[in-house]
Design a protein around this motif. Structure first.
Motif, PDB file in Angstrom:
ATOM      1  N   ALA A 101       3.917   7.804  -6.239  1.00 24.42           N
ATOM      2  CA  ALA A 101       2.837   7.030  -6.852  1.00 24.42           C
ATOM      3  C   ALA A 101       3.375   5.719  -7.411  1.00 24.42           C
ATOM      4  O   ALA A 101       2.746   4.665  -7.285  1.00 24.42           O
ATOM      5  N   GLN A 102       4.594   5.791  -8.020  1.00 24.77           N
ATOM      6  CA  GLN A 102       5.190   4.578  -8.572  1.00 24.77           C
ATOM      7  C   GLN A 102       5.484   3.561  -7.483  1.00 24.77           C
ATOM      8  O   GLN A 102       5.215   2.378  -7.646  1.00 24.77           O
ATOM      9  N   CYS A 103       6.032   4.075  -6.363  1.00 27.81           N
ATOM     10  CA  CYS A 103       6.328   3.186  -5.243  1.00 27.81           C
ATOM     11  C   CYS A 103       5.058   2.500  -4.781  1.00 27.81           C
ATOM     12  O   CYS A 103       5.049   1.311  -4.468  1.00 27.81           O
ATOM     13  N   ARG A 104       3.969   3.298  -4.740  1.00 27.26           N
ATOM     14  CA  ARG A 104       2.706   2.735  -4.264  1.00 27.26           C
ATOM     15  C   ARG A 104       2.242   1.592  -5.172  1.00 27.26           C
ATOM     16  O   ARG A 104       1.872   0.526  -4.679  1.00 27.26           O
ATOM     17  N   THR A 105       2.307   1.819  -6.506  1.00 27.31           N
ATOM     18  CA  THR A 105       1.824   0.748  -7.386  1.00 27.31           C
ATOM     19  C   THR A 105       2.743  -0.470  -7.287  1.00 27.31           C
ATOM     20  O   THR A 105       2.283  -1.610  -7.331  1.00 27.31           O
ATOM     21  N   ARG A 106       4.068  -0.237  -7.101  1.00 29.06           N
ATOM     22  CA  ARG A 106       4.971  -1.385  -6.981  1.00 29.06           C
ATOM     23  C   ARG A 106       4.653  -2.172  -5.733  1.00 29.06           C
ATOM     24  O   ARG A 106       4.602  -3.399  -5.748  1.00 29.06           O
ATOM     25  N   LEU A 107       4.452  -1.418  -4.644  1.00 22.31           N
ATOM     26  CA  LEU A 107       4.143  -2.089  -3.385  1.00 22.31           C
ATOM     27  C   LEU A 107       2.850  -2.875  -3.507  1.00 22.31           C
ATOM     28  O   LEU A 107       2.737  -3.990  -2.994  1.00 22.31           O
ATOM     29  N   SER A 108       1.874  -2.285  -4.205  1.00 21.09           N
ATOM     30  CA  SER A 108       0.591  -2.976  -4.294  1.00 21.09           C
ATOM     31  C   SER A 108       0.735  -4.235  -5.136  1.00 21.09           C
ATOM     32  O   SER A 108       0.097  -5.247  -4.853  1.00 21.09           O
ATOM     33  N   PHE A 109       1.616  -4.187  -6.150  1.00 15.54           N
ATOM     34  CA  PHE A 109       1.843  -5.410  -6.930  1.00 15.54           C
ATOM     35  C   PHE A 109       2.517  -6.470  -6.064  1.00 15.54           C
ATOM     36  O   PHE A 109       2.142  -7.647  -6.087  1.00 15.54           O
ATOM     37  N   LEU A 110       3.512  -6.019  -5.271  1.00 16.51           N
ATOM     38  CA  LEU A 110       4.191  -6.949  -4.359  1.00 16.51           C
ATOM     39  C   LEU A 110       3.174  -7.573  -3.412  1.00 16.51           C
ATOM     40  O   LEU A 110       3.186  -8.786  -3.154  1.00 16.51           O
ATOM     41  N   GLY A 111       2.256  -6.717  -2.915  1.00 13.57           N
ATOM     42  CA  GLY A 111       1.229  -7.215  -2.009  1.00 13.57           C
ATOM     43  C   GLY A 111       0.339  -8.240  -2.702  1.00 13.57           C
ATOM     44  O   GLY A 111       0.022  -9.287  -2.128  1.00 13.57           O
ATOM     45  N   GLU A 112      -0.013  -7.951  -3.945  1.00 13.48           N
ATOM     46  CA  GLU A 112      -0.880  -8.872  -4.691  1.00 13.48           C
ATOM     47  C   GLU A 112      -0.204 -10.231  -4.838  1.00 13.48           C
ATOM     48  O   GLU A 112      -0.830 -11.274  -4.655  1.00 13.48           O
ATOM     49  N   VAL A 113       1.105 -10.167  -5.192  1.00 10.41           N
ATOM     50  CA  VAL A 113       1.834 -11.417  -5.384  1.00 10.41           C
ATOM     51  C   VAL A 113       1.932 -12.172  -4.066  1.00 10.41           C
ATOM     52  O   VAL A 113       1.725 -13.396  -4.016  1.00 10.41           O
ATOM     53  N   THR A 114       2.217 -11.441  -2.971  1.00 11.28           N
ATOM     54  CA  THR A 114       2.316 -12.098  -1.665  1.00 11.28           C
ATOM     55  C   THR A 114       1.000 -12.763  -1.308  1.00 11.28           C
ATOM     56  O   THR A 114       0.967 -13.904  -0.836  1.00 11.28           O
TER      57      THR A 114
END
Lengths: 349, 368
Positions: free
Chosen positions: B121-134
């Motif tokens: 779940a943590q990986c997912r939220t990190r990835l989604s933040f990375l996606g948001e920033v991208t």
């Protein structure tokens, strides 16, 4: 702008913060969301503002499903609990901010923005503070700034998240009435989140009482007090004390004398809710043990007493002798709201 | 037949009943608790408190719990009226609000499963933040004037120019230390001439970017996390969203951009001062400056420098990203901001070292 919420649910880590809540709020109405902490009222407000998204259910604002609409496109003004003013901006800049950051196409001209900010600061009666910074303003003033900032974007819906919690009692009462007056003048649909029943009952046209994420009752204040729908509402509102009782063979068995059995109820456990003015206390020998005595204006003397392990509040009618703290006292119930274990309700006298 | 005798008045009577006598205060209850519960486990038909003269709250809980553990057996109340009332009140209170059951012990396999799910779940939220920033970056490419330049310059100043002093100090010291340390073994082989190359290469390729990253993580990642965390706790971020501003574009992008821009500069400062420090030490050891310069020119290529600076930029972007994320996801409560700053620093240091390892492998494969 009307708001309709249908079957709204939100869970945090498996815990339901909102559980199948349905509400309908009319245009221009002042509604309060009332409940103890943890009842889900702030979650509901955040969902309405678009800051949180529900797991299930529908939120319609003015007939439009806003489930996928982000906060910035909802035209919702929010006054946050701690006001969330931007500390590095002056009061005027804070108020103007929502307008200044609009995309060029919809942004008013600079002179127009200045005029609007002046108007708003006059509306909230603090035009002289325009050049100050939030840290140089008092709690009540900050609250007005936050309100002006929320109104600057011409919201269709105004959400207030415990806006009076950080004010002292005197200022709070003042600001409260002023907010209600402002609402009456502007006519914006307003939702107030609060845990203070006095606030909710005084301000709102209708109050939604939340109990652990569920809507317990949604009704005008008078109805809530006179006809609480559930035992929770009866216990939460109007300083009621709760006394357990039993109904067996048509007879009411309760530690309190003075109550007749409700008609046509099956045997079973009851819960009696009594407001202080429904319990008459008299000095002298009796089953009650006086814990605290404090005078109250007009309505005689309030007494907190203990009766067979239950704490309840009663009133000594004016003019009669007041029992001593720590001593015994007699008491009689004048009326009570009773809830049967099957959920039905009756008024006893 | 058991005959447990206790000095303060607890015994198992001949008929098996657990019998309490005398005053039962808080301290007595605590002392008797274990033995009483053991006796109850063996089974008693009756808990007899008739002889109890005084009863504290803890004593009442002891009696009630003993009767419950023995299987809900009868509890004979004290003859003393006050003590009996105490017991009655406590029993009513316990019945009204039973103590919460302890959480069920979780099995080993279940715990592993929970940890894996949590990490996922943590990986997912990190990835989604990375996606948001991208996504924010891509949107910015189309309209570069949307980047808040005032904010960008402020962060360039705070992360960069104000960090120069520290970088100069650390760089010089690192150069001096490396030169001294490596000259000791090298001297044994008479190879002190090679110290400049050794120090130069390790500084430019590895240590410069790494130490600059540590400086940035300590100064800026924590500052980002604290600033954004405070804004989150004060609901200022929610206020921004409500007023139509995307917090990522408004707050996060300038910070990450600033961190990415500033890192190569800090690294360069670090490299230069490190080489200077090394040169001074070499001079002290009797190797002339011209020789140091020559060997550096021979051994260090522009490629080395470029590789180091590129690495530094990636470190900077990562540190900015981690710092901002830690701030944005700060929870409520008075400790939230401090926790966010800590996790930002620790997270960025770990990420930088892991990234450095990956870069080492890549550069090795590329023969860079």
């Amino acid at each position: 702008m009307s708001v309709r919420i249908t079957g709204l649910s939100r869970r945090f880590n498996g815990q339901a913060a909102l559980d199948d809540v349905s509400l309908e709020i009319a245009r221009g109405e002042f509604t309060a969301l009332l409940g103890p902490s943890g009842s889900g009222k702030t979650t509901l407000l955040r969902v309405l503002a678009g800051l949180d998204f529900p797991d299930a259910g529908l939120v319609e604002i003015d007939g439009r499903d806003v489930g996928q609409v982000p906060a910035r496109e909802r035209r919702v003004g929010v006054v946050f609990q701690h006001y969330a003013l931007f500390r590095h901006m002056s009061v005027a800049e804070n108020v103007a901010f929502g307008l200044r950051v609009r995309p060029r196409a919809t942004r008013p001209a600079a002179a127009e923005i200045d005029r609007r900010v002046r108007e708003l600061l006059e509306l909230v009666q603090i035009p002289e503070l325009a050049g100050r910074f939030p840290d140089q303003c008092s709690g009540g003033q900050r609250q007005r700034i936050a309100l002006a900032r929320a109104l600057a974007i011409e919201p269709l819906l105004l959400l207030l998240d415990e806006p009076f919690a950080a004010l002292d009692a005197v200022v709070r009462k003042d600001v409260r009435r002023w907010v209600r007056g402002l609402h009456d003048r502007l006519g914006i649909t307003t939702i107030l989140v609060t845990h203070d029943q006095e606030e909710a009952l005084e301000l709102a046209d209708r109050v939604a009482v939340l109990d652990r994420g569920r809507l317990a009752q949604f009704a005008p204040p008078a109805t809530l007090l006179e006809a609480p729908a559930t035992a929770f509402v009866a216990g939460f509102l109007g300083e009621a004390s709760c006394i357990p009782a039993r109904l067996s063979g048509g007879r009411l068995e309760s530690p309190l004398p003075g109550l007749a059995a409700p008609p046509a109820w099956p045997d079973g456990a009851l819960r009696l809710f009594l407001r202080p003015h429904e319990v008459a206390v008299e000095a002298g020998p009796g089953p009650g043990l006086v814990r605290m005595v404090h005078p109250s204006l007009g309505a005689g003397t309030r007494v907190v007493l203990e009766l067979e392990g239950h704490v309840l509040e009663g009133v000594v009618p004016p003019g009669l002798p007041v029992p001593e703290r720590g001593g015994p006292c007699g008491l009689r119930a004048l009326a009570a709201t009773a809830f049967h274990e099957d959920g039905s309700r009756a008024r006893l006298a | 037949m058991r005959q447990d005798k206790d000095s303060t008045g607890m015994e198992v009577r001949a008929d098996g009943a657990l019998c309490f006598t005398g005053p039962l205060g808080t301290a007595d209850a605590a002392r008797l608790w274990t033995r009483a519960m053991e006796a109850c486990k063996r089974g008693v038909p009756l808990v007899d408190a008739a002889g109890v003269t005084q009863l504290s709250g803890a004593g009442a809980v002891l009696l009630a719990e003993a009767a419950r553990r023995a299987g809900g057996v009868e509890l004979r109340p004290p003859n003393e009226r006050a003590a009996a009332e105490n017991l009655k009140r406590m029993a009513a209170a316990l019945a009204a609000a039973p103590p919460p059951a302890p959480p069920r012990p979780v099995g080993f396999v279940t715990r592993i499963g929970q940890m894996v799910l949590g990490a996922g779940a943590q990986c997912r939220t990190r990835l989604s933040f990375l996606g948001e920033v991208t996504q924010g970056w891509i949107a910015l490419l189309a309209r570069p004037w949307r980047l808040r330049f005032s904010e960008l310059t402020r962060h360039l100043d705070e992360a960069g120019t104000r960090g120069f002093g520290l970088c100069i100090l650390l760089g010089t010291l690192i150069g001096v230390i490396l030169a001294f340390q490596s000259s000791i073994p090298m001297r044994k082989f008479g190879a002190e001439v090679f110290v400049p190359q050794l120090v130069g290469i390790s500084l430019v390729r590895e240590l410069g970017p790494l130490i600059a990253a540590i400086v940035l993580a300590g100064r800026s990642a924590s500052a980002y996390a604290a600033e954004l965390g405070t804004m989150r706790v004060n609901e200022e971020i929610d206020a921004l969203s409500v007023m139509g501003i995307d917090p990522v574009a408004w707050l996060v992008l300038p910070r990450i951009f600033a961190a990415g821009l500033v890192m190569p500069v800090l690294t360069l400062v670090m490299n230069l001062t490190g080489l200077l420090g090394m040169g001074v030490v070499m001079g002290g050891l009797g190797i002339p400056a011209s020789m140091v310069m020559n060997s550096l020119q021979d051994w260090i290529s522009v490629g080395d420098l470029a590789g180091g600076l590129f690495k530094a930029m990636v470190f900077g972007l990562t540190i900015g990203l981690i710092g901002c994320r830690a701030g944005l996801k700060a929870g409520g409560g008075p400790r939230a901001v401090g926790d966010a700053a800590t996790s930002a620093v620790v997270g960025s240091l770990v990420a930088v070292v892991v990234l450095d390892g990956i870069f080492a492998v890549i550069f090795f494969r590329l023969g860079w």
